[in-house]
Write an enzyme that holds these catalytic residues in place. Sequence first.
Site, PDB file in Angstrom:
ATOM      1  N   TYR A  83      63.238  24.373 -40.564  1.00  0.00           N
ATOM      2  CA  TYR A  83      63.704  25.361 -39.587  1.00  0.00           C
ATOM      3  C   TYR A  83      64.533  24.685 -38.497  1.00  0.00           C
ATOM      4  CZ  TYR A  83      63.460  28.875 -35.868  1.00  0.00           C
ATOM      5  OH  TYR A  83      63.778  29.757 -34.870  1.00  0.00           O
ATOM      6  N   TRP A 135      54.986  29.751 -32.893  1.00  0.00           N
ATOM      7  CA  TRP A 135      56.106  30.170 -33.735  1.00  0.00           C
ATOM      8  C   TRP A 135      55.857  29.809 -35.195  1.00  0.00           C
ATOM      9  CZ3 TRP A 135      59.516  33.489 -34.636  1.00  0.00           C
ATOM     10  CH2 TRP A 135      60.528  33.264 -35.562  1.00  0.00           C
ATOM     11  N   GLU A 192      60.216  37.197 -32.246  1.00  0.00           N
ATOM     12  CA  GLU A 192      59.829  36.549 -30.991  1.00  0.00           C
ATOM     13  C   GLU A 192      58.806  37.411 -30.253  1.00  0.00           C
ATOM     14  OE1 GLU A 192      60.304  33.643 -30.013  1.00  0.00           O
ATOM     15  OE2 GLU A 192      61.976  32.946 -31.232  1.00  0.00           O
TER      16      GLU A 192
END
Length: 209
Positions: free
Chosen positions: A28, A58, A50
Amino acid sequence: MQKPGIIEGADGRCRCSWHQGLADYERYHDAEWGLPVVDDIRLFEKICLEGFQSGLSWLTILRKRDNFRAAFAGFDFNKVALFDEADIERCVADAGIIRHRGKIVSTINNARRAVELRDEFGSLAKFFWSYEPDTSERPAVMDLDTLRANPTTPTSVRLSKDLKKRGWTFVGPTTVYAFMQAMGLVNDHLDGCYRQPEVQALKDAFVRP
């Protein structure tokens, strides 16, 4: 000597340390985080995810992202805007995502607001990129999950207020700043990270909508 916040990977490349050496997090970091994004679907997906991340890491969301995409019609906001009570209950029962009713309802609400925003500005990208900050505007702490807990910038505060005024939910200034980082409105790869100059070159060449 490595700079603060930088770690060397098994491939010999130095990266921002927040990926913690985890393979999916590292991918990522390398392939997505900070690259300028103009696609409306991706922008909508990210700001919704988010919102789901709030209170979590995350990494948890990243590992469930495909499940979220399946649950929310690939984050096509035109489709999600048409979701009804049956869709809410379907999502609440979906063990593959975060089954937070408020955040699920928020995603549907935000899809409807996204349609309005697209109709007003021509694209979500045109609206969001109008909030690209000056390069000097940067938080002091550059750890991905710490960033989600604390910092804001003047621009993220303004964007958050604008979205809330337009009826969006789960778009506080820290959530919005994390979105800005990920979608390339800011390049927060640290000095010493091999991706920092590469991402900056892409950002410099990027044609703003």
